[in-house]
Design an enzyme around this catalytic site. Structure first.
Site: not given
Length: 254
Positions: A18, A69, A160, A162, A164
């Site tokens: 990223g 990814v 997001y 969850a 992370k």
């Protein structure tokens, strides 16, 4: 001597996913400035090439590697491409991310799967693909980009938060398993305003508020990158399984 002096990172291979924009770009530029050979990995190949040109213009060495990814085969191919071009990866920074915000009652399976795939699944794929070469090389550093959202939660971002949060469990378990091989595994939990986070950080319906930071503002990506330099350096040689929050103090403001 600075804990992240050029003499420490000179020639080290650092892979940043990223890395075409936002925090990832800042991380790539920071390591390149310290003498590292940087793999700029992103699904947006043209944007990754632009970062490479920026690094080369400053006298650094970098390669752009296209990678989705969220796909195991793409990650495996990317690791091979980095190794062929620069050598074995000494520092992996799993940073790629997306947001697909929606309230719980309206979130689709696709929005859930996309975010979990890019954040959590991808972190596992990269971890697994670099572990064996790092063991053979005698060690390495793996740093995940989590988020203050993993610890605070966020309206409209259950996917997001969850993903992370899951990343932190992955990180701690990997740290316990890989410490015997001199592989240190940590995470950074930033709160920065980037193109990716702008929508959820500036739209009132998502509840983002810079006043929740003791500094009363959101961070810029350049303010986050030094945390990765620290965790990759000898200054953090006895740190593993840790989350380094770079969030302006939002974790202590309730």
């Amino acid at each position: 001597m600075s804990p992240w002096s050029p003499s420490e990172f000179e020639g080290a291979v650092v892979a940043v996913t990223g890395a075409a924009q936002g925090i990832g770009r800042s991380i790539a530029l920071a390591f390149a400035a310290q003498g590292a050979n940087v793999a700029v990995i992103d699904v947006q190949e043209a944007a990754a090439q632009a970062v490479v040109r920026e690094i080369e213009a400053g006298g650094g060495r970098a390669v752009a590697v296209a990678c989705d990814v969220s796909k195991r085969e793409s990650v495996r191919a990317a690791v091979g491409a980095v190794t062929d071009s620069l050598g074995g990866i000494r520092v992996l920074i799993s940073n790629a991310g997306i947001t697909r915000p929606a309230m719980i009652r309206k979130m689709t399976d696709e929005q859930w799967d996309q975010v979990v795939g890019v954040h959590l699944n991808a972190s596992f794929y990269w971890l697994q693909e670099v572990v064996e070469p790092m063991i053979e090389a005698g060690g390495g550093r793996i740093i995940f980009t989590s988020s203050s959202t993993a610890q605070n939660g966020s309206i409209g971002q259950v996917n997001y938060a969850a993903a992370k949060s899951g990343m932190l469990g992955l990180m701690r378990s990997a740290a316990k398993e890989l410490g015997r091989y001199n592989i240190l595994v940590n995470a950074v939990a930033p709160a920065a305003l980037t193109d990716m986070t702008r929508t959820v950080m500036t739209d009132p319906k998502f509840g983002a508020d810079p006043s929740k930071s003791t500094l009363r503002r959101f961070a810029e990506p350049e303010e986050i990158a030094p945390a990765y330099l620290f965790l990759a350096s000898s200054a953090s040689s006895y740190m593993t399984g840790q989350v380094l929050s770079v969030d302006g103090g939002s974790m202590m403001v309730r």
